[in-house]
Design an enzyme around this catalytic site. Structure first.
Site, PDB file in Angstrom:
ATOM      1  N   HIS A  69      -3.496   3.689 -12.253  1.00 17.02           N
ATOM      2  CA  HIS A  69      -3.899   3.045 -13.510  1.00 17.02           C
ATOM      3  C   HIS A  69      -5.059   3.808 -14.128  1.00 17.02           C
ATOM      4  CE1 HIS A  69      -1.886  -0.845 -11.991  1.00 17.02           C
ATOM      5  NE2 HIS A  69      -1.074  -0.211 -12.827  1.00 17.02           N
ATOM      6  N   GLU A  72      -8.915   3.028 -14.130  1.00 14.94           N
ATOM      7  CA  GLU A  72      -9.504   2.697 -12.839  1.00 14.94           C
ATOM      8  C   GLU A  72     -10.122   3.944 -12.207  1.00 14.94           C
ATOM      9  OE1 GLU A  72      -6.198  -0.859 -12.627  1.00 14.94           O
ATOM     10  OE2 GLU A  72      -6.439   0.396 -10.834  1.00 14.94           O
ATOM     11  N   HIS A 198      -7.084   0.882  -6.295  1.00 12.84           N
ATOM     12  CA  HIS A 198      -7.154   0.317  -7.648  1.00 12.84           C
ATOM     13  C   HIS A 198      -8.548  -0.262  -7.870  1.00 12.84           C
ATOM     14  CE1 HIS A 198      -2.785   0.167  -8.839  1.00 12.84           C
ATOM     15  NE2 HIS A 198      -2.668   0.402  -7.548  1.00 12.84           N
ATOM     16  N   GLU A 271      -8.256  -3.145  -3.999  1.00 11.77           N
ATOM     17  CA  GLU A 271      -8.900  -3.356  -5.288  1.00 11.77           C
ATOM     18  C   GLU A 271     -10.390  -3.208  -5.047  1.00 11.77           C
ATOM     19  OE1 GLU A 271      -7.700  -3.686  -8.222  1.00 11.77           O
ATOM     20  OE2 GLU A 271      -5.636  -4.367  -8.009  1.00 11.77           O
TER      21      GLU A 271
HETATM   22  C1  LU0 Z   1      -1.459  -4.233  -6.593  1.00 11.86           C
HETATM   23  C2  LU0 Z   1      -1.266  -5.408  -7.544  1.00 11.86           C
HETATM   24  C3  LU0 Z   1      -0.991  -6.664  -6.777  1.00 11.86           C
HETATM   25  C4  LU0 Z   1      -2.534  -5.614  -8.366  1.00 11.86           C
HETATM   26  C5  LU0 Z   1      -2.797  -4.566  -9.437  1.00 11.86           C
HETATM   27  N1  LU0 Z   1      -3.950  -4.997 -10.199  1.00 11.86           N
HETATM   28  S1  LU0 Z   1      -4.644  -3.969 -11.242  1.00 11.86           S
HETATM   29  N2  LU0 Z   1      -5.352  -2.795 -10.440  1.00 11.86           N
HETATM   30  O1  LU0 Z   1      -3.613  -3.389 -12.044  1.00 11.86           O
HETATM   31  O2  LU0 Z   1      -5.658  -4.663 -11.973  1.00 11.86           O
HETATM   32  C6  LU0 Z   1      -1.571  -4.425 -10.364  1.00 11.86           C
HETATM   33  O3  LU0 Z   1      -1.390  -5.315 -11.202  1.00 11.86           O
HETATM   34  O4  LU0 Z   1      -0.827  -3.418 -10.213  1.00 11.86           O
HETATM   35 ZN    ZN Z   2      -4.610  -0.924 -10.889  1.00  6.48          ZN
END
Ligand code: LU0
Ligand code: ZN
Ligand code: CA
Ligand code: CA
Ligand code: CA
Length: 309
Positions: A69, A72, A198, A271
């Site tokens: 992403h 990030e 992330h 995260e």
């Molecule tokens: C790995 C998933 C469950 C969470 C992630 N959250 S993010 N990093 O995009 O905010 C996403 O939505 O891809």
């Molecule tokens: Zn992400």
């Protein structure tokens, strides 16, 4: 590029330069190669870290992917911190040397270079998430296991969680897929474990994401319990909250579900910092980079040790 007050974050060019520097300064331990190209034609580099790095040795392999992403950016710093720790630390830290001698570590600091560049190309951060295809794809909904199955992504090309027109339609996910597929040697997947970094929310997540059930085809109770045990151990070391991915929300077409279901790779999402916030949570000041990347040192060690177990 980044604004002056955040200049310690690495741009794409600076990230590539860091990998080249690591490979040049530690030619016996680090080697840069490519997993492919992005939609806009940028190389997607991977650094291999191991003793006898030019040899494919019969040692457990571990993969770290960052920056699926775009916004990030702290995750790119996380991957570069792993690179720095396991190369520079080799000569001074016996625990580091042990891991580098007995594992093969793969680090992809920027899965989504086009998005990362675009996010910082304007006057101020753009809050960009997806890649930069003509119809941008959310890379973490584009993976091919249970793709689009379960309301955990969008089919709307304008949505931030747009899954793409087909599994692996994005060049960036297909590049990582091809790399991972290439690590099947003699019918055996060499990669044992994986973390996809992330931001943000300070969580350790394990599959599945597509279902709220703990067990499902390809995930027995014993396998779930192992994920939870290791996830909880890693979370205990960094103060993140451990949970199944779908406990946060259901996602389909995520990297973790594919890595586990297709290859049996012990695949987690971290995260990172901060624990909460709005859009500014994606842009913590560069003063926190060292602290918030080092915060995961023990968790990375735990995963590397687990990979050999
Ligand atoms: C790995 C998933 C469950 C969470 C992630 N959250 S993010 N990093 O995009 O905010 C996403 O939505 O891809
Ligand atoms: Zn992400
Ligand atoms: Ca600063
Ligand atoms: Ca080796
Ligand atoms: Ca190997």
């Amino acid at each position: 590029g980044f604004p002056p007050q955040d200049r310690d974050y690495h741009t794409y060019t600076e990230t590539v330069a860091e990998l080249d520097k690591a490979a040049a300064e530690h030619a016996d331990l680090a080697r840069k190669s490519s997993v492919g190209s992005s939609a806009e034609g940028r190389d997607i580099p991977v650094l291999k870290i191991s003793d006898n790095v030019t040899e494919d040795e019969n040692e457990p392999e571990v993969l770290f992917t960052c920056n699926q992403h775009a916004r990030e950016h702290l995750t790119t710093e996380m991957c570069l911190h792993i690179v720095q720790r396991y190369t520079d630390g080799y000569s001074t830290d016996p625990a580091i040397a042990e891991m580098v001698d007995t594992r093969e570590i793969w680090v992809v600091p920027m899965v989504n270079p086009d998005g990362s560049v675009y996010d910082v190309a304007g006057f101020g951060y753009r809050g960009w998430r997806r890649n930069r295809e003509s119809t941008p794809t959310d890379l973490n909904r584009n993976w091919g296991y249970q793709w689009g199955c379960c309301g955990g992504s969008s089919g709307d090309p304008n949505a931030s969680t747009y899954r793409g027109p087909a599994p692996f339609s994005a060049p960036e996910t297909s590049a990582i897929r091809d790399f991972t597929d290439s690590r099947v040697i003699g019918g055996e997947q060499q990669i044992e474990a994986h973390i996809d970094f992330h931001t943000f929310s300070e969580l350790v997540l394990w599959p599945y994401g597509y279902t709220e059930n703990n067990t499902a085809p390809g995930m027995t109770q014993q396998q779930y319990d192992r994920f939870a045990r290791i996830g909880r151990a890693m979370a205990a070391s960094n103060g993140y909250t451990p949970q199944q991915s779908s406990d946060l929300y259901v996602t389909d077409g995520s990297i973790n579900d594919w890595m586990w279901a297709e290859h049996g790779i012990l695949s987690f999402t971290f995260e990172m910092y901060p624990g909460s916030g709005g859009i500014e949570g994606f842009y913590p000041p560069d003063e926190v980079i060292d602290r918030e990347t080092a915060r995961n040192d023990e968790a990375v060690s735990i995963l590397l040790r687990e990979a050999g177990a």
